[in-house]
Design a protein around this motif. Sequence first.
Motif, short mmCIF file in Angstrom:
data_model
loop_
_atom_site.label_atom_id
_atom_site.label_comp_id
_atom_site.label_asym_id
_atom_site.label_seq_id
_atom_site.Cartn_x
_atom_site.Cartn_y
_atom_site.Cartn_z
N ARG B 82 12.25 -43.46 -14.64
CA ARG B 82 12.57 -42.07 -14.29
C ARG B 82 11.30 -41.22 -14.37
O ARG B 82 10.65 -41.17 -15.40
N MET B 87 10.49 -32.98 -13.27
CA MET B 87 11.54 -32.29 -14.02
C MET B 87 10.95 -31.19 -14.90
O MET B 87 9.76 -31.18 -15.16
N PHE B 89 11.53 -29.19 -18.65
CA PHE B 89 12.25 -29.12 -19.93
C PHE B 89 11.73 -27.94 -20.73
O PHE B 89 10.53 -27.86 -21.00
N PHE B 112 18.11 -34.24 -28.31
CA PHE B 112 18.81 -34.29 -27.02
C PHE B 112 18.03 -35.12 -26.01
O PHE B 112 18.57 -36.00 -25.34
N GLU B 116 19.26 -38.54 -24.29
CA GLU B 116 19.64 -38.51 -22.87
C GLU B 116 18.61 -39.19 -21.96
O GLU B 116 18.95 -39.71 -20.91
N TYR B 117 17.34 -39.11 -22.35
CA TYR B 117 16.31 -39.56 -21.41
C TYR B 117 15.41 -40.69 -21.93
O TYR B 117 14.66 -41.27 -21.16
#
Lengths: 437, 453
Positions: B82, B87, B89, B112, B116-117
């Motif tokens: 990914r 992205m 953040f 988080f 999640e990533y």
Amino acid sequence: MEAEKRIALSKHEHKPLQVNPIKHSQPMGAALAFYGIRNSLPLMHASQGCASYTKVFFTRHFNEPIPMYNTSVSDITAVLDGGDYSILMSIENITKKNKFKPEIIGLHTTGLTETKGDDVRSVGEHIELPYCYVNTPDFEGGMESGWALAAKALIEQHTRPSSQIKPNKIVILPHVSMQPIEIEKIKAFCESFGFETYALPDLSTSMDGFFGEQQGKLGQGAIGIDEIRGLGESAVVVSVGTSMKKAAEALLEKNAAIKHLHFDHLMGQDKSDNFVAELMSIREIDPSPAIKRWRGRLQDAMLDTHFLIGSSKFVVTGEPDMCVGICELLQSVGGSIEAVVATVYSPILEEIEADTVFVGDLEDAKKHFKNADLVISNFHAERILHMEVQSHAELVLRGFPNYEELGNQLKSDQLYEGSTYFLFEVANKLQKVKHHG
Amino acid sequence: MVSRAKIKELMNESACSHSKDKKPAEGCNMPKPGLAAGGCAFDGAQISLFPYADAVHLVHGPQTCLGASWETRETLSSYEGRDHTVMGFTTGITTNDVIFGGDKRLEDSVDFIVSEYAPEAIFVYSTCVTALVGDDIDMTCSLGSERHGVPIVPVHAPGFVGGKNLGSRLAGEAVLEHLIGTKEPEETTPYDINLIGDYNVTGDMWQYLPLFEKIGIRVLSSLSGDGRVGSIRTAHRAKLNVIVCAKSLITLCRKMQEQYDIPWISVSFYGKRDTAFAIREIVKALGDEQLIARAEEVLREEEEKLEARLKPYKEIFAGKKAVLNTGGNKSWSIASGLQDLGIEVVATSIRKATADDVEKAREYLGPEGVLMKTPASQQSKVIDETGADILLAGGRSLYTAIKKKISFIDVNQEKKVSYGGFEGLLNLAEDLNYAFNNPVFANVSKPAPWKGK
Ligand code: SF4
């Protein structure tokens, strides 16, 4: 959406961070508002970075040179200076270096200068040029409120109180998501009823994509400080968008005899009808033949597009005042709103009738993309929708930023005419989705 | 926290040409109120580290710092997982965090992101407000690293400490302190280098990496174009640091020389001459006779191929003159590219240029070349005097070109293709060719009917 927990509409955040944010900051909204004032000097009370990001952002969005200055607060001045020194020296240095004389200084703060608690009001006593200050920390609100606060500050600090009314004078207070051409169209609409029309802020001659010698060193808006001073004699003030209500109220403080018309937005037949009805009753005249003709065209467009739009699901993201108009127009021809993801909380969001309405980011919105036929969002949605979700849904770009398309400042979605074009644009995109399917 | 002493050290870096003509205490870091322009230190730090696609870049600050800038950089990555570079953040702190501190929010955000990533690392950037209110980012990061077993790197470059250049240095410091030397490479060769300061904008690196491969130069790690956190951690095993057009990272390289005994050289890959020169410098520094011979062989072949492809353009461009008005290293690097294409560069801007840049510009343009100190007011006259055919400048100068009825290229616009290496030269040639042939400039210069005669 059975398995996933719905995010509720709330003033409180539902997670500790934003992933792929859609929210933009308050100072950016205020800066944009000052671009809409003639010969203004948009001065961000900040370190250089905030102003630089803002400048780059709007340059890419509008494809225009952007006037943007900052007070260059450093870690040293942050501690030693209460703001007066950097503000006064900045104005002196900037005007000397550029050899210009702005008609107004538009000073807006940021998180940094609010945190250190600078008194940006009293410093105005030492500034010889007309000066407007607005408190816009970027840890509160968003672009929509920053723009609205700047409009309100201009009225509060510069409009002369009055007890006189000029019966044909009207002022429009447009919300931040309106394009330069939209402001121009609404003004022309009012002028066709015989109004002497102003807009505050007025980007119609500022970010409108115009080739000329103007170097973009100062705000190029269509309203100047003198006209702002005289707004107290307006017969009517029209706030468009919930965010602009307070600015309209500030104007009523200057002259209680002004009639206030509020519209949550000016998209679609209902709102346009209401607007026309009000203007007709004030001016006691019929709309122009062109306006009447456009109403018929809009109705035809509604009928032509109702099948495609009426059988489709939409996800809309953006500033609240923009989302509410888009939703209402789509719903007026049967569109189903799957989700609205807003940048910030606004009471108007409570009134949107959609399956889900909440404040969030594109990470949240993404969860709804797979159920949509068409997404209305900004530039960032493109990659997420088509690369990450791999959806066949189409995207209509609205709101900030739009780095993808050229000429978006000349696209109008307002009133009969703009709504007609909007419905066709959406339906044409849906045509592709349905053919795919 | 970022200490004044550290900043002073970085600003006074002797290898920096900015500092030559300044008093020691001054450094590069004293903006006059109102006149500081360009990105802040945080911006510079992000630019330097952001291309690590396998890491998440978390901005601890209010909305302005990240809201407007994510997914705007054309730094390409070949990472197959990914890609976090597209992205954004941010903790997007609110009033509450300003009053009570944002540590808890940061901690929750880190948790988080990991859940999640699952990134290879997290870079946490402090910004003006979170630095001012005194959030203990170091603590939150080190506890987070322990909790999750991935490097969580605090980057202390809040905007108000200075401009982009300083931010980039501070980013280098963070990488040196937290990543370099924390892992051993799976294999090493005598031809391992680190590329420092190329961010692979529009794939710039990919224009010259094929040449490296043919010659046998191996890139062990990159800071940070198309880079990976896993490989920068092994950077201490390289034989050479190669700085690409980034003076700001000289301090990092000097420190790596002290700590790990890795020598460094500084090169650029704009145009034919620079690219060939850069490659010769690299193989010379690696000092292997066979490699040097191989490089000469490859360069000869490639230059020949390039010349053949450039020939048609050179014929078209023969006798054309250009005025260049842009900043930084572009003031000479694009000049060099234009010259490689047979275009005479009659003037370039040296506004805000460093002593090095001025020297380089003079070298490229020759004694006759005009070095413009105030290009905005000078360029019009220079175009008249030299009979230039094209103006390459920022968007604000378009009006000048139209008035002078000459072609125009906006060199400051976010470019979509690379002008780097040998291949990039062909992209530049293509763009120039379109500009010379496009009738739009002549058409737009026509007077309006109401303008009289
Ligand atoms: S100057 Fe400070 S607050 Fe502004 S963008 Fe840079 S780090 Fe953020």
